[in-house]
Write a protein that holds these residues in place. Structure first.
Motif, PDB file in Angstrom:
ATOM      1  N   MET A   1     -30.340  17.569  22.318  1.00 14.37           N
ATOM      2  CA  MET A   1     -31.127  17.913  21.146  1.00 14.37           C
ATOM      3  C   MET A   1     -30.509  17.198  19.957  1.00 14.37           C
ATOM      4  N   GLN A  56     -26.446  27.498  26.050  1.00 11.72           N
ATOM      5  CA  GLN A  56     -27.831  27.167  25.732  1.00 11.72           C
ATOM      6  C   GLN A  56     -28.077  25.667  25.898  1.00 11.72           C
ATOM      7  N   THR A  57     -29.339  25.335  26.118  1.00  8.71           N
ATOM      8  CA  THR A  57     -29.790  23.949  26.201  1.00  8.71           C
ATOM      9  C   THR A  57     -31.042  23.817  25.345  1.00  8.71           C
ATOM     10  N   PRO A  58     -31.438  22.607  25.019  1.00  6.47           N
ATOM     11  CA  PRO A  58     -32.684  22.446  24.272  1.00  6.47           C
ATOM     12  C   PRO A  58     -33.880  23.080  24.999  1.00  6.47           C
ATOM     13  N   GLN A  59     -33.916  23.002  26.315  1.00  3.01           N
ATOM     14  CA  GLN A  59     -35.031  23.581  27.066  1.00  3.01           C
ATOM     15  C   GLN A  59     -35.027  25.107  26.985  1.00  3.01           C
ATOM     16  N   ILE A  60     -33.856  25.715  27.062  1.00  2.00           N
ATOM     17  CA  ILE A  60     -33.747  27.170  26.937  1.00  2.00           C
ATOM     18  C   ILE A  60     -34.231  27.611  25.565  1.00  2.00           C
ATOM     19  N   LYS A  62     -36.317  26.025  23.584  1.00  2.00           N
ATOM     20  CA  LYS A  62     -37.772  25.822  23.536  1.00  2.00           C
ATOM     21  C   LYS A  62     -38.500  26.956  24.257  1.00  2.00           C
ATOM     22  N   ASP A  63     -38.018  27.322  25.456  1.00  2.83           N
ATOM     23  CA  ASP A  63     -38.628  28.421  26.218  1.00  2.83           C
ATOM     24  C   ASP A  63     -38.548  29.737  25.451  1.00  2.83           C
ATOM     25  N   THR A  66     -41.011  29.696  22.519  1.00  4.54           N
ATOM     26  CA  THR A  66     -42.368  29.814  23.061  1.00  4.54           C
ATOM     27  C   THR A  66     -42.661  31.259  23.453  1.00  4.54           C
TER      28      THR A  66
END
Length: 138
Positions: A1, A56-60, A62-63, A66
C-alpha cells in the motif's frame, strides 16, 4: 500500500508502520540532524510492533472498509475501528458518535463481529495486565 500524499489526511497505524519501516531502511549512517527523528521513529515503530497493525495488509483493510460500508460511518470512525480493533460494545459506543441513535444493538454486534472476523488480532494489553494481577495461590 502506497501513501500518495503523506500530509493529505489521517493515516492508519498500518500505514504509519509501513512508512517507518521504509524510512528506517533508507537511513544509512549517523546523521545529527536526523537523530531526534530517528528516536521518534524508533519509539513509534517499537509501539506499533506490538499492535495488530503488523498483521494487516492492504487487502484486509479494503475488506474491512467494504464490510463497514452499510453502516454509514465517518472516515474517522472507520479509522479508529481499524486502529483500535474494539472487542466490546462499550468500546464501539465510545468510537462511534451518537451510536445509540445511529446504530441498533444488532448493528453494534455486527460491527464487533466484522472487527473480529476481518481484522487479525494480537493479545490485548488489558488481558496481559489481567494475567499479572491474578493472586498467587499459597
Amino acid at each position: 500500500m502506497e501513501v500518495v500524499n503523506h500530509n493529505a489526511g489521517m493515516l492508519s497505524n498500518y500505514e504509519v508502520y509501513t512508512l517507518l519501516q521504509e524510512a528506517q531502511a533508507k537511513i544509512k549512517g549517523p546523521n545529527r540532524r536526523l537523530e531526534n527523528l530517528a528516536t521518534i521513529a524508533y519509539e513509534t515503530n517499537k509501539y506499533l510492533t506490538d499492535t495488530s497493525c503488523t498483521l494487516q495488509t492492504p487487502q484486509i483493510i479494503k475488506d474491512f472498509l467494504t464490510a463497514l460500508h452499510p453502516f454509514k460511518l465517518t472516515r474517522a470512525e472507520k479509522l479508529q475501528l481499524l486502529n483500535l480493533r474494539p472487542t466490546t460494545a462499550v468500546e464501539i459506543h465510545s468510537i462511534i458518535e451518537e451510536c445509540e441513535e445511529r446504530l441498533s444493538e444488532d448493528q453494534v454486534d455486527e460491527v464487533m463481529k466484522i472487527v473480529g472476523d476481518v481484522l487479525p488480532g494480537v493479545a490485548v494489553e488489558g488481558e496481559r495486565e489481567g494475567d499479572e494481577c491474578k493472586e498467587e495461590e499459597p
